[in-house]
Motif scaffolding. Structure first.
Motif, mmCIF file in Angstrom:
data_model
loop_
_atom_site.group_PDB
_atom_site.id
_atom_site.type_symbol
_atom_site.label_atom_id
_atom_site.label_comp_id
_atom_site.label_asym_id
_atom_site.label_seq_id
_atom_site.Cartn_x
_atom_site.Cartn_y
_atom_site.Cartn_z
ATOM 1 N N SER A 460 0.829 -1.205 0.000
ATOM 2 C CA SER A 460 0.000 0.000 0.000
ATOM 3 C C SER A 460 0.869 1.263 0.000
ATOM 4 O O SER A 460 0.580 2.228 -0.706
ATOM 5 C CB SER A 460 -0.925 0.012 1.220
ATOM 6 O OG SER A 460 -1.662 1.206 1.300
ATOM 7 N N VAL A 461 1.958 1.229 0.783
ATOM 8 C CA VAL A 461 2.892 2.363 0.809
ATOM 9 C C VAL A 461 3.504 2.564 -0.569
ATOM 10 O O VAL A 461 3.629 3.701 -1.057
ATOM 11 C CB VAL A 461 3.997 2.134 1.867
ATOM 12 C CG1 VAL A 461 5.087 3.188 1.743
ATOM 13 C CG2 VAL A 461 3.407 2.153 3.275
ATOM 14 N N ALA A 462 3.868 1.460 -1.220
ATOM 15 C CA ALA A 462 4.482 1.547 -2.549
ATOM 16 C C ALA A 462 3.527 2.161 -3.565
ATOM 17 O O ALA A 462 3.960 2.829 -4.511
ATOM 18 C CB ALA A 462 4.919 0.153 -3.008
ATOM 19 N N ARG A 463 2.221 1.958 -3.357
ATOM 20 C CA ARG A 463 1.213 2.531 -4.254
ATOM 21 C C ARG A 463 0.810 3.944 -3.824
ATOM 22 O O ARG A 463 -0.084 4.535 -4.428
ATOM 23 C CB ARG A 463 -0.019 1.625 -4.310
ATOM 24 C CG ARG A 463 0.219 0.283 -5.004
ATOM 25 C CD ARG A 463 -1.091 -0.451 -5.260
ATOM 26 N NE ARG A 463 -1.749 -0.837 -4.009
ATOM 27 C CZ ARG A 463 -1.591 -2.012 -3.411
ATOM 28 N NH1 ARG A 463 -0.766 -2.921 -3.935
ATOM 29 N NH2 ARG A 463 -2.223 -2.298 -2.284
ATOM 30 N N ASN A 464 1.434 4.423 -2.744
ATOM 31 C CA ASN A 464 1.163 5.783 -2.244
ATOM 32 C C ASN A 464 -0.301 5.958 -1.851
ATOM 33 O O ASN A 464 -0.900 7.016 -2.074
ATOM 34 C CB ASN A 464 1.567 6.830 -3.289
ATOM 35 C CG ASN A 464 1.805 8.189 -2.664
ATOM 36 O OD1 ASN A 464 2.199 8.298 -1.500
ATOM 37 N ND2 ASN A 464 1.540 9.249 -3.422
ATOM 38 N N GLU A 465 -0.885 4.922 -1.248
ATOM 39 C CA GLU A 465 -2.288 4.974 -0.822
ATOM 40 C C GLU A 465 -2.417 5.615 0.552
ATOM 41 O O GLU A 465 -1.513 5.523 1.377
ATOM 42 C CB GLU A 465 -2.880 3.556 -0.796
ATOM 43 C CG GLU A 465 -2.959 2.914 -2.169
ATOM 44 C CD GLU A 465 -3.442 1.475 -2.107
ATOM 45 O OE1 GLU A 465 -4.031 1.004 -3.084
ATOM 46 O OE2 GLU A 465 -3.217 0.811 -1.065
ATOM 47 N N LYS A 466 -3.552 6.235 0.777
ATOM 48 C CA LYS A 466 -3.828 6.861 2.074
ATOM 49 C C LYS A 466 -4.518 5.847 2.986
ATOM 50 O O LYS A 466 -5.700 5.956 3.304
ATOM 51 C CB LYS A 466 -4.706 8.103 1.888
ATOM 52 C CG LYS A 466 -4.006 9.245 1.173
ATOM 53 C CD LYS A 466 -4.891 10.484 1.132
ATOM 54 C CE LYS A 466 -4.147 11.666 0.549
ATOM 55 N NZ LYS A 466 -4.987 12.898 0.565
ATOM 56 N N LYS A 467 -3.736 4.854 3.405
ATOM 57 C CA LYS A 467 -4.297 3.778 4.223
ATOM 58 C C LYS A 467 -3.415 3.508 5.436
ATOM 59 O O LYS A 467 -2.188 3.584 5.356
ATOM 60 C CB LYS A 467 -4.426 2.489 3.401
ATOM 61 C CG LYS A 467 -5.462 2.558 2.294
ATOM 62 C CD LYS A 467 -5.576 1.228 1.564
ATOM 63 C CE LYS A 467 -6.651 1.273 0.490
ATOM 64 N NZ LYS A 467 -6.794 -0.035 -0.205
ATOM 65 N N TYR A 468 -4.089 3.190 6.541
ATOM 66 C CA TYR A 468 -3.408 2.730 7.753
ATOM 67 C C TYR A 468 -4.111 1.437 8.159
ATOM 68 O O TYR A 468 -5.349 1.385 8.223
ATOM 69 C CB TYR A 468 -3.509 3.778 8.865
ATOM 70 C CG TYR A 468 -2.658 3.463 10.079
ATOM 71 C CD1 TYR A 468 -1.354 3.939 10.172
ATOM 72 C CD2 TYR A 468 -3.152 2.686 11.127
ATOM 73 C CE1 TYR A 468 -0.565 3.652 11.287
ATOM 74 C CE2 TYR A 468 -2.366 2.391 12.230
ATOM 75 C CZ TYR A 468 -1.078 2.873 12.309
ATOM 76 O OH TYR A 468 -0.300 2.590 13.405
ATOM 77 N N PHE A 469 -3.327 0.393 8.446
ATOM 78 C CA PHE A 469 -3.887 -0.941 8.652
ATOM 79 C C PHE A 469 -3.939 -1.302 10.137
ATOM 80 O O PHE A 469 -3.055 -0.923 10.908
ATOM 81 C CB PHE A 469 -3.067 -1.974 7.873
ATOM 82 C CG PHE A 469 -3.128 -1.773 6.384
ATOM 83 C CD1 PHE A 469 -4.070 -2.434 5.618
ATOM 84 C CD2 PHE A 469 -2.263 -0.886 5.751
ATOM 85 C CE1 PHE A 469 -4.144 -2.235 4.241
ATOM 86 C CE2 PHE A 469 -2.325 -0.675 4.386
ATOM 87 C CZ PHE A 469 -3.274 -1.342 3.627
ATOM 88 N N VAL A 470 -4.981 -2.038 10.491
ATOM 89 C CA VAL A 470 -5.172 -2.470 11.879
ATOM 90 C C VAL A 470 -5.444 -3.966 11.877
ATOM 91 O O VAL A 470 -6.469 -4.416 11.360
ATOM 92 C CB VAL A 470 -6.342 -1.721 12.560
ATOM 93 C CG1 VAL A 470 -6.442 -2.136 14.019
ATOM 94 C CG2 VAL A 470 -6.171 -0.210 12.431
#
Length: 575
Positions: A460-470
């Motif tokens: 997700s970081v590599a795709r530059n997404e605005k996500k935080y995982f839990v």
């Protein structure tokens, strides 16, 4: 957000602890348990809601409707608690109300809101809005949502269709629209950074100097003193200078609100000796910094029937006071960030035969949830509102699939190609199905599922997404791959990922608490790499069940916003 931050490596080890059942029963447990037991770690932010509506029904004969809006909070039992009413807007089908509502946003709970609009008849226009008997007014429409849905919207504006009340009409006929606008309190964004020190502290230890830390408290409305912040413990130091602490203005109340700052000598028994205190507001502390002057500590003493303050030679100094405005957790949500929920379930044999009532995996036909179902429902029920697509990765571990060896990370849906299920109901269905399609085995290993979750976060970081995982891990036993788990957690600490662990059943989970850095000792890997931040929160379900004051979700999710913000600040990511 609204919390005190002061967490250099190892600084919390002496003061902080997990809020266990024993801590709840012992008033002299360390300060960390005292803070957590009062729910002072979670995110609480004041939100102001303003309302407008469009295309309302016209129920008056010779003029347009005269609408008034009412806001309710819907409890778990379905009952409505009225939070307030707007003014009446005369002769308008597109009202914009001036009256606003202030509500405290609590991340770790689901806050269900109900809005109802009434047409107030002319004879009642001169009556106080709080005195209107709604039975005598005409109903114009109703809308419902959660507070999280409002604050997550871009621009913090949400539009809802107005409909009939459900118990009055089976149809969802549109009766106009309601627009809800939210704004976070400015005080929540304003933070004071302070560097504090003391001089000439008294020695309380027999063969060494004192081990001082500061505890900062504010006065509650009833006059009681409530802790809001603590520093690290500095060992064997009579002239301590602590790491910077951060206090939000909202957390304190205002710059003029009095604070009690007490210097304590740490004792492992939890019976900390007072080394003196002062009472100052943030404005006073700013002045001490500006003038570079000190303030003598004092100790309250009783002389006869009177209470007096014994002034000490010890002094308190503010070396630095700096106010700044920082992005809040809600700023990131409004900027498009989402929280992506993942779950991993323990299928080891120690859970017991799922077909027997004494098993932790037993599916009760009466509908009563087992511990695994309860944890999924409680935590997922909150986090689902922050996940846009509602597709959740779900795994099992510690079981033997029908056609293979023991797996320490298998897709709960039975697929070999993808791990996602749709919604919380999808997790529940996949879990129930898996119970009858795998053989419970062992041992209990976390490393594989944490690595899988980290892989998703990394992509997700590599795709530059605005996500935080839990990632929610539910387990009944102590892990047997402690070092591998620590290695995986250290790697995960550099990714947008937090891990929540729920311990179910009666096992001894003492080793599990090593993973939760509330005690201050940062995790290190076998390669001597140190975790960048605390990403783990562990709660034994029996402690929550015994206490009864907080739900599993509240206990687990209280620290998540601060973990989120720490990651964003370390990575220099703005909303």
């Amino acid at each position: 957000m609204g919390n005190c931050f002061s967490d250099p490596e190892g600084s919390w080890a002496a003061v902080g602890t997990t809020a266990s059942a024993s801590a709840a029963n012992d008033p002299n447990e360390a300060v960390g348990a005292f803070l957590k037991s009062r729910g002072l770690i979670g995110l609480f932010s004041e939100i102001q809601l303003s309302l407008s509506a469009s295309n309302l029904r016209d129920l008056d004969v010779l003029s347009k409707s005269d609408p008034m809006a009412i806001l309710y909070l819907k409890g778990k039992n379905g009952l409505l608690q009225e939070l307030g009413r707007t003014e009446v807007i005369i002769n308008s089908l597109n009202p914009k109300w001036i009256k606003t509502f202030t509500i405290t946003y609590q991340f770790e709970t689901v806050q269900n809101l109900v809005f109802r609009i009434y047409d107030i008849d002319t004879p009642f226009h001169n009556v106080e809005v709080k005195d209107h008997d709604l039975e005598n007014q005409q109903f114009l429409g109703e809308a419902s949502c959660t507070l999280s849905q409002i604050v997550m919207k871009s621009g913090r504006a949400l539009t809802l269709d107005l409909v009939h009340r459900e118990h009055f009409s089976a149809t969802k006929q549109k009766l106009g629209q309601l627009m809800i606008y939210s704004e976070e309190s400015v005080a929540a964004k304003t933070t004071a950074e302070l560097i504090l020190r003391c001089s000439d502290l008294e020695s309380k230890d027999f063969l060494s100097k004192s081990d001082p830390f500061l505890l900062i408290s504010k006065y509650a409305e009833n006059g009681s003193v409530v802790p809001i912040c603590k520093t690290e413990v500095l060992k064997n130091d009579h002239r301590p200078k602590w790491e910077p602490i951060f206090l939000s203005i909202q957390q304190v109340g205002s710059k003029e609100s009095p604070l009690v700052i007490e210097c304590l000598n740490f004792n492992r028994s939890g019976r900390h000796d007072s080394l003196g205190r002062i009472q100052k507001s943030l404005a006073d502390l700013e002045k001490l910094s500006t003038t570079a002057s000190g303030e003598n500590l004092f100790i309250p003493v009783t002389v006869g029937q009177n209470r007096q303050n014994k002034v000490l030679k010890s002094q308190f100094f503010v070396d630095n006071y700096l106010e700044s405005t920082n992005p809040t957790f809600l700023d990131y949500l409004a900027g498009g960030y989402q929280l992506n929920f993942m779950v991993a379930i323990d299928f080891t044999a120690s859970n017991g035969n799922p077909r027997l009532p004494d098993s932790l995996h037993y599916i009760d036909q009466s509908g009563r949830p087992n511990p695994y179902q309860r944890a999924i429902s409680d935590v997922g029920g909150v986090l689902q509102y922050y996940d846009f697509d509602q597709r959740f990765p779900a795994w099992g571990f510690g079981a033997r699939p029908i056609d293979g060896p023991v797996s320490h990370c298998f897709n709960l849906n039975g697929s070999k190609n993808y791990c996602e299920v749709e919604g919380i109901n999808g997790i529940m269905a996949a879990y129930t199905s898996a119970l009858f399609n795998v053989s419970l085995a062992g041992p209990t290993l976390f490393g594989h599922v944490i690595t899988n979750a980290s892989q998703i976060a990394s992509e997700s970081v590599a795709r530059n997404e605005k996500k935080y995982f839990v990632l929610l891990i539910i387990t009944d036993g102590v892990i047997t791959d402690l070092q591998e788990t620590k290695d995986a957690l250290v790697t995960a600490s550099y990714l947008p990922l937090s891990i929540l662990i729920v311990g179910v059943g009666g096992a001894d989970f003492k080793e599990m608490e090593i993973l939760d850095a509330d005690k201050g000792e940062k995790l290190d890997s076998s390669g001597e790499k140190v975790a960048s931040r605390d990403i783990v929160q562990f709660v034994p379900m029996r402690d929550v069940q015994t206490g009864g004051e907080y739900s599993i979700a509240q206990s687990l999710l209280a620290e998540l916003p601060s973990q989120f913000l720490t990651y964003m600040r370390l990575q220099d990511i703005t909303p």
